[in-house]
Design an enzyme around this catalytic site. Structure first.
Site, PDB file in Angstrom:
ATOM      1  CG  ASN A 216      -0.111  -0.323   2.613  1.00  0.00           C
ATOM      2  OD1 ASN A 216       0.445   0.897   2.820  1.00  0.00           O
ATOM      3  ND2 ASN A 216      -0.302  -1.367   3.216  1.00  0.00           N
ATOM      4  CE  LYS A 295       8.125 -11.328 -15.270  1.00  0.00           C
ATOM      5  NZ  LYS A 295       8.612 -10.660 -16.400  1.00  0.00           N
ATOM      6  N   PRO A 313      -1.538 -12.649  10.456  1.00  0.00           N
ATOM      7  CG  PRO A 313       0.617 -12.958  11.558  1.00  0.00           C
ATOM      8  CD  PRO A 313      -0.012 -13.156  10.350  1.00  0.00           C
ATOM      9  CB  ILE A 315       0.420  -6.885  14.620  1.00  0.00           C
ATOM     10  CG1 ILE A 315       0.989  -7.484  13.338  1.00  0.00           C
ATOM     11  CG2 ILE A 315       1.843  -6.611  15.562  1.00  0.00           C
ATOM     12  CD1 ILE A 315       1.589  -6.911  12.113  1.00  0.00           C
ATOM     13  CG  PHE A 332      -2.783   5.349  13.454  1.00  0.00           C
ATOM     14  CD1 PHE A 332      -1.791   5.097  14.374  1.00  0.00           C
ATOM     15  CD2 PHE A 332      -2.951   6.607  12.626  1.00  0.00           C
ATOM     16  CE1 PHE A 332      -1.216   6.383  14.645  1.00  0.00           C
ATOM     17  CE2 PHE A 332      -2.089   7.604  13.144  1.00  0.00           C
ATOM     18  CZ  PHE A 332      -1.140   7.577  13.960  1.00  0.00           C
TER      19      PHE A 332
HETATM   20  O1  PMT Z   1       2.681   6.405   6.439  1.00  0.00           O
HETATM   21  P1  PMT Z   1       2.050   7.370   5.877  1.00  0.00           P
HETATM   22  O2  PMT Z   1       1.972   7.669   4.430  1.00  0.00           O
HETATM   23  O3  PMT Z   1       2.387   8.665   6.895  1.00  0.00           O
HETATM   24  O4  PMT Z   1       0.240   7.092   6.094  1.00  0.00           O
HETATM   25  C1  PMT Z   1      -0.173   7.161   7.394  1.00  0.00           C
HETATM   26  C2  PMT Z   1      -1.210   5.901   7.614  1.00  0.00           C
HETATM   27  C3  PMT Z   1      -2.538   6.284   6.747  1.00  0.00           C
HETATM   28  C4  PMT Z   1      -0.799   4.684   7.051  1.00  0.00           C
HETATM   29  C5  PMT Z   1      -1.638   5.744   8.977  1.00  0.00           C
HETATM   30  O5  PMT Z   1      -1.982   7.068   9.477  1.00  0.00           O
HETATM   31  C6  PMT Z   1      -2.793   4.825   9.418  1.00  0.00           C
HETATM   32  O6  PMT Z   1      -3.815   5.077   9.455  1.00  0.00           O
HETATM   33  N1  PMT Z   1      -2.095   3.631   9.739  1.00  0.00           N
HETATM   34  C7  PMT Z   1      -3.001   2.230   9.891  1.00  0.00           C
HETATM   35  C8  PMT Z   1      -3.301   1.580   8.489  1.00  0.00           C
HETATM   36  C9  PMT Z   1      -4.055   0.216   8.729  1.00  0.00           C
HETATM   37  O7  PMT Z   1      -3.364  -0.685   8.571  1.00  0.00           O
HETATM   38  O8  PMT Z   1      -5.332   0.547   9.372  1.00  0.00           O
HETATM   39  P2  PMT Z   1      -6.300  -0.809   9.529  1.00  0.00           P
HETATM   40  O9  PMT Z   1      -7.511   0.049   9.784  1.00  0.00           O
HETATM   41  O10 PMT Z   1      -6.222  -1.598   8.504  1.00  0.00           O
HETATM   42  O11 PMT Z   1      -5.664  -1.368  10.839  1.00  0.00           O
HETATM   43  C10 PMT Z   1      -6.073  -0.913  12.096  1.00  0.00           C
HETATM   44  C11 PMT Z   1      -4.591  -1.305  13.244  1.00  0.00           C
HETATM   45  O12 PMT Z   1      -4.505  -2.682  13.071  1.00  0.00           O
HETATM   46  C12 PMT Z   1      -3.610  -0.467  12.751  1.00  0.00           C
HETATM   47  O13 PMT Z   1      -2.925  -0.126  13.799  1.00  0.00           O
HETATM   48  C13 PMT Z   1      -2.860  -1.471  12.099  1.00  0.00           C
HETATM   49  O14 PMT Z   1      -1.240  -1.241  12.320  1.00  0.00           O
HETATM   50  C14 PMT Z   1      -3.059  -2.740  12.820  1.00  0.00           C
HETATM   51  N2  PMT Z   1      -2.904  -3.939  11.935  1.00  0.00           N
HETATM   52  C15 PMT Z   1      -3.448  -4.061  10.742  1.00  0.00           C
HETATM   53  C16 PMT Z   1      -3.432  -5.268  10.154  1.00  0.00           C
HETATM   54  C17 PMT Z   1      -3.011  -6.272  10.739  1.00  0.00           C
HETATM   55  N3  PMT Z   1      -2.755  -7.284  10.056  1.00  0.00           N
HETATM   56  N4  PMT Z   1      -2.212  -6.270  11.988  1.00  0.00           N
HETATM   57  C18 PMT Z   1      -2.552  -5.037  12.542  1.00  0.00           C
HETATM   58  O15 PMT Z   1      -1.703  -4.998  13.641  1.00  0.00           O
END
Ligand code: PMT
Length: 414
Positions: A216, A295, A313, A315, A332
């Site tokens: 992403n 590839k 997973p 995290i 976030f």
């Molecule tokens: O890096 P930049 O360009 O400055 O952009 C910032 C950002 C938009 C990436 C940042 O502000 C942001 O929103 N990060 C979270 C992105 C995300 O993965 O959101 P989510 O809604 O999918 O996940 C929610 C939370 O679970 C997040 O804290 C994420 O780190 C965590 N997560 C997600 C998937 C996963 N498999 N494991 C996780 O722990």
């Protein structure tokens, strides 16, 4: 060659407004003093100030172009006043005449200096300098009351013999005293000393084959800004970063990862040792069930390619399961619809204390932008935050975290 003193002020920016008074000559020494501290100084002179000290003197002393209304055309104000207003860690006006104090109190913006100071979000310090009668005039005193009420910092004026021949209050404070006031206002707030903070930043990457992957647009800017702010506030910072394109901050320790599994391994190995875990990374929720060594070739005669993915997973959820007594967990949420609703679900599901909800469809917010527009959500409520730089937002998020931890951050100057 004189080396700048190393004192924690390097990298700070002061915008110094100089208005038309004889004390303007003292501001030349002030610029020199600040530069020796490693502070970047941008000078803006009013047209009247240039009658006392030439812009060339200030640009030579500051090493930056001096902006004065004599040289600048009003059409350029628009661009410059915003960039300087944003660059300032502190805005200083020395000397500050009765005229600029009145304009500040009224919110007037009719030249480069008044326009810029009106646009800044930085703290403002004024060093008044004028004839005693002007200083004690009820209008000036009323303006000073308004400015103080709004949180503008004031140094002086001192009493003594004035250039106009009068004796009394009105002399601008000495450059050394103004320098001290500036340093006190710029002093890095070390309110995170003794705290261990884990920050994740950037995207993860899931390979399909040696040349193709799923990922992403996360640049790392948001997570880096948080790591940098936490370092500056005295925390010990472990930065776990995925794929990033932004400039990295200096931190205590850094682990670089690529896939979500690697991010999981790094975060879960260290999360329980940390007081605060902030997960700003954007991990891929899925990975390819088969990763090819070579590839993947185009398959002749097949117009549809179906590739299976499996779940990675979560995290944050695992960190939430392992949550320690006294730990603060922050996540976030990058959403494109039902932003607060989805974020609130994640807050509960991942056992977080705070979630920062991004509507990534908004301009100037989310992925790879210098600014962000977010809502801070805790179990007890939510706060919509206006658009601001990721740098400023990082400080605000850390303030919020400290408040959750019972720390009073109300008097903090940024
Ligand atoms: O890096 P930049 O360009 O400055 O952009 C910032 C950002 C938009 C990436 C940042 O502000 C942001 O929103 N990060 C979270 C992105 C995300 O993965 O959101 P989510 O809604 O999918 O996940 C929610 C939370 O679970 C997040 O804290 C994420 O780190 C965590 N997560 C997600 C998937 C996963 N498999 N494991 C996780 O722990």
């Amino acid at each position: 060659m004189t080396r700048a003193m190393t004192n924690g002020y390097e990298g700070k920016t002061v915008v110094l407004g100089v208005t038309g008074g004889i004390a303007a000559y003292k501001s030349v020494e002030l610029v020199s003093r600040l530069r020796k501290r490693g502070i970047t100084v941008h000078v803006i002179e009013t047209a009247n100030a240039t009658e006392f000290v030439s812009p060339l003197t200030f640009s030579t002393m500051s090493g930056q172009p001096c902006i004065s209304d004599t040289f600048e055309r009003p059409e350029t104000w628009n661009v410059k006043h915003v960039s300087l207003a944003q660059a300032a860690d502190l805005f200083v006006i020395a000397p500050a005449t009765a005229n600029i104090l009145a304009k500040l109190a009224m919110g007037l913006a009719d030249d480069m200096l008044s326009t810029t100071v009106l646009a800044t979000k930085a703290p403002v310090l004024v060093a008044p300098a004028m004839n005693t009668g002007m200083w004690t005039n009820a209008a000036t005193q009323a303006n000073m009351s308004i400015l103080k009420e709004r949180g503008i910092h004031v140094i002086g004026p001192d009493g003594g013999f004035l250039a106009c021949g009068d004796t009394g209050a009105g002399r601008m404070s000495e450059p050394a005293a103004i320098e001290e006031a500036i340093l006190a206002l710029l002093a890095p707030t070390r309110d995170m000393e003794g705290l261990r903070v884990l920050v994740t930043a950037g995207a993860t990457r899931e390979h399909l084959d040696p040349v193709r992957f799923l990922s992403n647009e996360s640049s790392g800017k948001m997570g880096f800004a948080i790591a940098d702010a936490a370092m500056k506030r005295g925390a010990e910072v472990l930065l776990v970063r995925g794929i990033t394109s932004a400039e990295k901050p200096g931190v205590t320790r850094e682990i670089s990862v690529e896939s979500t599994q690697e991010l999981y391994d790094a975060v879960t190995s260290h999360c329980t040792e940390c007081d605060i875990v902030i997960q700003a990374a954007a991990p891929c929720d899925y990975r390819f069930s088969k990763v090819y060594d070579q590839k993947l070739k185009k398959m002749e005669g097949t117009s549809n390619l179906v590739i299976e993915m499996i779940e990675n997973p979560d995290i944050a959820a695992e960190v939430g399961r392992r949550k320690q007594e006294g730990q603060t967990l922050v996540g976030f949420a990058a959403e494109t619809e039902h932003v607060t609703e989805h974020a609130m679900n994640k807050l509960a599901k991942k056992n977080l204390d705070l979630i920062v909800a991004n509507d990534v469809t908004m301009p100037d917010a989310g992925f790879n932008t210098d600014t962000n527009i977010v809502t801070l959500i805790t179990a007890s409520g939510m706060k919509a935050i206006e658009k601001m730089t990721k740098h400023d937002l990082a400080y605000l998020i850390l303030d919020e975290i400290l408040k959750i931890r019972g720390v009073d951050v109300s008097g903090t100057i940024r």
